[in-house]
Scaffold this motif. Structure first.
Motif, short mmCIF file in Angstrom:
data_model
loop_
_atom_site.label_atom_id
_atom_site.label_comp_id
_atom_site.label_asym_id
_atom_site.label_seq_id
_atom_site.Cartn_x
_atom_site.Cartn_y
_atom_site.Cartn_z
N ALA A 437 0.83 -1.20 0.00
CA ALA A 437 0.00 0.00 0.00
C ALA A 437 0.86 1.25 0.00
O ALA A 437 1.95 1.27 0.60
CB ALA A 437 -0.93 0.02 1.21
N THR A 438 0.38 2.27 -0.69
CA THR A 438 0.99 3.60 -0.60
C THR A 438 -0.08 4.59 -0.17
O THR A 438 -1.25 4.46 -0.54
CB THR A 438 1.57 4.06 -1.95
OG1 THR A 438 0.52 4.15 -2.91
CG2 THR A 438 2.63 3.08 -2.44
N GLN A 439 0.32 5.54 0.63
CA GLN A 439 -0.61 6.56 1.13
C GLN A 439 0.07 7.92 1.07
O GLN A 439 1.12 8.13 1.69
CB GLN A 439 -1.03 6.26 2.56
CG GLN A 439 -1.95 7.31 3.19
CD GLN A 439 -3.30 7.38 2.52
OE1 GLN A 439 -4.04 6.40 2.55
NE2 GLN A 439 -3.61 8.51 1.90
N GLU A 440 -0.51 8.83 0.30
CA GLU A 440 0.01 10.20 0.24
C GLU A 440 -0.76 11.06 1.24
O GLU A 440 -1.98 10.90 1.42
CB GLU A 440 -0.13 10.77 -1.16
CG GLU A 440 0.52 12.13 -1.32
CD GLU A 440 0.62 12.58 -2.76
OE1 GLU A 440 1.15 13.67 -3.00
OE2 GLU A 440 0.18 11.82 -3.65
N THR A 499 4.74 4.16 2.53
CA THR A 499 4.66 2.87 1.84
C THR A 499 4.65 1.76 2.87
O THR A 499 5.46 1.76 3.80
CB THR A 499 5.85 2.67 0.88
OG1 THR A 499 5.88 3.75 -0.06
CG2 THR A 499 5.73 1.35 0.14
N THR A 500 3.73 0.84 2.69
CA THR A 500 3.61 -0.31 3.60
C THR A 500 3.72 -1.59 2.79
O THR A 500 3.00 -1.77 1.80
CB THR A 500 2.27 -0.29 4.34
OG1 THR A 500 2.15 0.94 5.08
CG2 THR A 500 2.16 -1.47 5.31
N LYS A 501 4.62 -2.47 3.22
CA LYS A 501 4.76 -3.80 2.61
C LYS A 501 4.65 -4.82 3.74
O LYS A 501 5.29 -4.66 4.78
CB LYS A 501 6.10 -3.93 1.91
CG LYS A 501 6.34 -2.87 0.84
CD LYS A 501 7.77 -2.95 0.32
CE LYS A 501 8.07 -1.81 -0.63
NZ LYS A 501 9.49 -1.83 -1.08
N ALA A 527 8.57 6.17 5.32
CA ALA A 527 7.99 7.51 5.29
C ALA A 527 8.98 8.44 4.61
O ALA A 527 10.16 8.49 4.99
CB ALA A 527 7.68 7.99 6.70
N ARG A 528 8.49 9.16 3.61
CA ARG A 528 9.33 10.10 2.88
C ARG A 528 8.55 11.38 2.63
O ARG A 528 7.34 11.35 2.41
CB ARG A 528 9.75 9.52 1.52
CG ARG A 528 10.47 8.18 1.58
CD ARG A 528 11.91 8.34 2.06
NE ARG A 528 12.62 7.06 2.04
CZ ARG A 528 12.64 6.20 3.02
NH1 ARG A 528 12.00 6.48 4.15
NH2 ARG A 528 13.31 5.06 2.93
#
Length: 819
Positions: A437-440, A499-501, A527-528
């Motif tokens: 998952a990606t989260q902005e 980003t979560t893996k 986290a970026r």
């Protein structure tokens, strides 16, 4: 940052190339089985399981129940679920939601995940001003709602150790649809609902539905605070060995975000009496007003721009996804994928304080300051009697939360494979999968400060102040183009990518009536990004008239250089194992122990002790993840229309958090233990369901305020409960439901008490002709004051507390045509 856009095609291709899944092929069809009769759990488990065979606590609400209950928000629906504390006082969104004594230290649903069709709406349920329920709407698309509390939620979903609430869509298995028209009878809102589903051919089904509405909403704000709507659709193609389903959703809606309002309190902290202020009902009024709409400030680029407070909570969502399931080489391979383009805004007035009108004027303009109407029918005229202003002589010092949600885009993919094996005299089920998952989180806080009267019916007005010499100190009701009542804080912007893996696996064993299962999940989070703020305060000619008003010396700007970096990664392991023993076909006992993690997101930033602004690295690794450890033992019974479930639980929770309204940092631990009860009875057209949860919770560690150790967490009641009784005959139906809570404390200092309350809802349906239903629904039938939170920890000298209450009595009538 739009880096995830490039990933969509590759992720979708991989998912399609690997035969994949929906919820579970063994689950009953969402369109055909009422929740009360559903015995299959499909949420936060390896695969569909019979309720009595599973070692998790689960509840379900059917689609028809949604029609009867007529919730005004998703939070009002969620509060019907046992074990769930849903503070349904924020409007269509912005609710605080918790489970089994887990804390709500700031806001949102930190330890609880809200899902649509098995995937999270947002990866984090407590994004500041972007709570997940803001982007969720209940309508006729929903077949049922499942809620798993604790247990395997720790390992079958990321960032949700407390539980998962899954809103499951209709898929067209049942041919037909409906059109419904609803009108508020004692409030102004008009709504159209529609849905239709069926077969395109023997192997293809579809469903489409949505709603549109317009009006004030449940409270009188004087303008169309509720407007917009949603449309959702899906199509399913079945094959010999599985199926593929495509989903789409478009949501563009406005609703009023209710924040704390002033209420009068008498008596003592331990035994207070709450009552509405003259000309301002805590149940039906709001500080929103037809006379307070345009907001001028500097935008994210430090340019003058005018926004409008009627934007309210404004979610915009365009989502596409698919799910599929196929049998491949003896494995059931399943996949869910969704990409959501999410943006919007959160705009609402927050009272930093409420005080007498003349005192408020003197605080800004000095002794003997003068008040003038800045908006409304008397704009430009002097307030000749400040002590009677607005019918109560009160003024609210407003900080307007004007938060731009530039992007909350997310992409989610969940892939897993399951296979059954014979083991000795029993059966083993092995599942392995991978979650990505990606989260902005790209937002900007453009807050301003205003002075306004305290009036209901959408009639509050902005006020200007002149000093004793008649010199203007404010501008069109604006005290400062900053959060001046918060010490000029909080001009912020941040653009972050998370980003979560997570690889995960589970093994289940079944030997006769004994079921054993264990699961593990390894989350890797990155986290970026960059953050800007808190911005400096400067002087600027906002209205361009060539002169500087004192309010124009309080202008917050966003720094354009010197961004603080965010650049760190963390990983953590979650696990859960349980046992269930089926004593008879109707009775089982279970036990489970779990440890789950929740990676923290934006709420640990803007804190020099957490993240190094120069490098973005963590200064304190412990703040990156909060863990929840839970143990539970329970019994389940279901036979002959009777069901009974009881669970004893013990939970230990870590908490690192930040609250925007009070500028408060939290760093603490909690413990909670209690019992959760749920029961139901159905015979013919009559049904009864009830639930109650007792929780003994306390703060076990507090690094910021050690004096709180041993206290009960704020707003945590010993008891929460709900019950619904209904009778549904061929030509008519009627029912009543009650939701309640015992006393709780307003703040962690355990002084001011929030009284317990019970809310009664009722409905009656009449079917004069086949396929036509007339309905009357009343929410909060007895117009009960139900306070869910308060800003003050004790009664102040002026007896005015800022609190959020549930909506007062709202009665609606509707007609539905089925076809």
């Amino acid at each position: 940052m739009k880096t995830r856009h490039a990933l969509i095609a590759s992720v979708a291709f991989c998912a399609l190339a690997t035969p994949a899944f929906a919820q579970d092929a063994t689950a009953p069809d969402a369109d055909t089985v009422p929740a009360a009769e559903t015995e299959i759990v499909i949420t936060a488990v390896a695969r569909g399981q019979n309720v009595l065979d599973s070692s998790v606590s689960v509840s379900a609400i059917g689609g028809e129940d949604l029609v009867d209950l007529a919730p005004r928000s998703s939070a009002e629906l969620i509060r019907q679920i046992p074990g769930i504390r849903s503070e349904s006082s924020g409007g269509e969104g912005n609710a605080n939601i918790a489970v089994r004594g887990l804390p709500v230290a700031s806001g949102g649903a930190k330890f609880l995940q809200l899902q649509e069709d098995g995937l999270p709406i947002l990866e984090f349920g407590d994004i500041t001003f972007g709570n997940a329920d803001i982007f969720l709407r209940t309508d006729n698309n929903i077949a049922r709602v499942e809620a798993v509390r604790g247990g395997s939620a720790s390992t079958f979903a990321s960032n949700s150790p407390g539980g998962v609430i899954n809103f499951i869509s209709k898929t067209g298995e049942r041919e037909g649809g409906s059109i419904g028209l609803t009108s508020g009878l004692n409030y102004r809102e008009y709504r159209l609902d529609f849905d239709y589903g069926g077969r395109l051919d023997a192997d293809t089904t579809f469903h489409v539905g949505g709603f549109g509405h317009i009006g004030d909403g449940p409270r009188d704000v004087g303008y169309d605070g509720a407007r917009g709507g949603q449309i959702k659709a899906n199509i399913t193609r079945k094959f010999d060995s599985g199926y593929v389903r495509l989903y789409a959703k478009y949501l563009n809606d406005h609703s009023v975000g209710y924040l704390p309002n002033p209420v009068r309190v008498t008596g003592t902290d331990a035994n207070p009496t709450y009552s509405s202020i003259a000309n301002f009902s805590i149940n039906t009024a709001s500080l929103h007003s037809r006379y307070f709409e345009p907001i001028t400030t500097l935008n994210q680029n430090n340019q003058v721009q005018t926004f409008n407070i009627d934007e309210g909570m404004h979610p915009k969502v365009a989502a596409l996804g698919f799910e599929a399931e196929f049998e491949v080489g003896g494995f059931t391979v399943t996949n869910r994928f969704r990409y959501s383009d999410i943006s919007g805004a959160f705009v609402s007035p927050f009272p930093a304080s409420v005080t007498g009108a003349q005192a408020a004027a003197d605080a800004i303009g000095g002794a003997n300051a003068q008040l003038f109407y800045a908006s409304g029918p008397n704009a430009g005229q002097r307030v000749t009697s400040p002590s009677t202003l607005g019918g109560n002589g009160l003024v609210a010092n407003i900080v307007t939360f004007n938060t731009r949600l530039n992007s909350l885009d997310n992409l989610t993919n969940d892939l897993r494979a399951t296979r059954d094996f014979d083991v000795g005299g029993g059966k083993a089920t092995l599942t392995a999968g991978f979650y990505y998952a990606t989260q902005e989180i790209d937002t900007a806080w453009l807050w301003t400060s205003h002075l306004m009267s305290v009036q209901g019916n959408g009639e509050a007005v902005l006020l200007d102040v002149r000093n004793a010499a008649g010199v203007a100190q404010t501008q069109n009701g604006t005290v400062g183009y900053s959060a001046s009542f918060f010490g000029n804080c909080c001009r912020r912007a941040y653009d972050l990518d998370y980003t979560t893996k997570a690889p995960f696996a589970s093994l289940g064993l079944k030997f006769g009536g004994l079921s054993l299962d264990g699961s593990i999940r390894w989350d890797f989070s990155d986290a970026r990004g960059r953050t800007f703020g808190d911005g400096a305060v400067t002087t600027r000619d906002i209205n361009g008239n060539g002169s500087i008003n004192p309010s124009e010396t309080l202008v917050s700007v966003l720094p354009t250089t010197g961004a603080a970096l965010v650049d760190y990664g963390t990983d953590y392991v979650s696990y859960s194992f349980g046992a269930n023993y089926l004593i008879t076909d109707a009775l089982s006992v279970f036990g489970r122990y779990s440890r789950g993690g929740r990676a923290n997101a934006d709420r640990i930033l803007f804190n020099a002790n957490n993240v190094n602004p120069a490098t973005g690295a963590l200064l304190n690794a412990a703040v990156a993840v909060d863990f929840v450890k839970q143990a539970e033992i329970g019994v389940k019974y279901r036979a002959n229309g009777v069901s009974f479930y009881a669970t004893v639980f013990d939970a230990r929770t870590e908490e690192e958090n930040y609250e925007a309204t009070t500028q408060t940092v939290f760093s603490r631990s909690y413990k909670a233990r209690g019992v959760e009860l749920e029961a139901g009875y159905r015979t013919g057209p009559f049904s009864l369901s009830a639930g109650a949860t007792y929780t003994d919770a306390s703060i076990s560690r507090d690094n910021i305020s050690p004096a709180n150790v041993g206290n009960t967490p704020r707003r945590q009641a010993d008891w929460i409960y709900q019950a619904t009784a209904s009778y549904d005959a061929k030509q008519f139906g009627l029912g009543v439901s009650a939701v309640g809570t015992s006393d709780s404390y307003a703040q962690d200092g355990n002084q001011l008490v929030l009284p317990g309350f019970t809310v009664v809802n009722a409905f009656v349906n009449f079917r004069p002709l086949e396929r036509i239903t007339l309905s009357l629904n009343a929410n909060n039938l007895f117009d009960t004051i139900g306070l869910t939170e308060a800003e003050e920890g004790s009664i102040p000298a002026n007896g005015i507390v800022r609190a959020r209450s549930i909506n007062g009595r709202t009665v609606s009538a509707s007609v539905r045509f089925d076809f």
